[in-house]
Write a protein that holds these residues in place. Structure first.
Motif, mmCIF file in Angstrom:
data_model
loop_
_atom_site.group_PDB
_atom_site.id
_atom_site.type_symbol
_atom_site.label_atom_id
_atom_site.label_comp_id
_atom_site.label_asym_id
_atom_site.label_seq_id
_atom_site.Cartn_x
_atom_site.Cartn_y
_atom_site.Cartn_z
ATOM 1 N N GLU A 99 0.842 -1.188 0.000
ATOM 2 C CA GLU A 99 0.000 0.000 0.000
ATOM 3 C C GLU A 99 0.883 1.246 0.000
ATOM 4 O O GLU A 99 1.701 1.424 0.914
ATOM 5 N N PRO A 100 0.733 2.099 -0.999
ATOM 6 C CA PRO A 100 1.555 3.316 -1.045
ATOM 7 C C PRO A 100 1.419 4.136 0.244
ATOM 8 O O PRO A 100 0.324 4.300 0.781
ATOM 9 N N GLY A 101 2.567 4.588 0.772
ATOM 10 C CA GLY A 101 2.592 5.395 1.977
ATOM 11 C C GLY A 101 2.565 4.614 3.283
ATOM 12 O O GLY A 101 2.716 5.185 4.352
ATOM 13 N N GLU A 104 6.418 2.217 3.179
ATOM 14 C CA GLU A 104 6.966 2.168 1.820
ATOM 15 C C GLU A 104 8.495 2.108 1.850
ATOM 16 O O GLU A 104 9.138 2.793 2.633
#
Length: 132
Positions: A99-101, A104
């Motif tokens: 999941e981006p953020g 990361e």
């Protein structure tokens, strides 16, 4: 505060040696400022993971990488984290956020795959992974 620039390179692999890699940790696991994570989520608890969170650039794959078809991938729950297993011996290697953020650029490495590390001597911190 104990400030240290010490680091150590650890060799790691699955049980059958299909997936071999090294990782550089700073501080080293033996350092008083170092600790591993013991998570209470269902997969970590069942597999006995003891994780360290490491920047991707600190990991060097020596045989096959995580994108190889011989490395199994598994997601569950909210589908935020992908877990990696050796398809031959079943060893639980590591996990990473997809999941981006969310964590990361970091992988959660299972210290039980590290060669020559006595996990009984490591300082542990519990986290509530069930809530993530």
């Amino acid at each position: 505060m104990n400030i240290t620039n010490a680091s150590r390179k650890y060799e790691a692999s699955c049980h059958c040696q299909l997936v071999r890699y090294s990782v550089t940790l700073s501080p080293p696991l033996e350092d008083l400022d170092s600790w591993v994570v013991e998570c209470n989520c269902s997969i970590c608890a069942r597999n006995g993971y003891l994780n360290v969170y490491v920047q991707n650039e600190c990991i060097q794959f020596e045989t096959i990488g995580l994108d190889n078809e011989l490395v199994e991938k598994y997601r569950f729950g909210k589908q935020r984290v992908q877990h990696y297993f050796c398809s031959r011996c079943g060893s639980s290697l590591m996990a990473e956020s997809i999941e981006p953020g969310f964590y990361e650029g970091v992988k959660a490495l299972n210290v039980r795959m590290f060669e020559g590390v006595d996990v009984r001597t490591l300082q542990r911190r519990e986290i509530d992974g069930k809530s993530l």
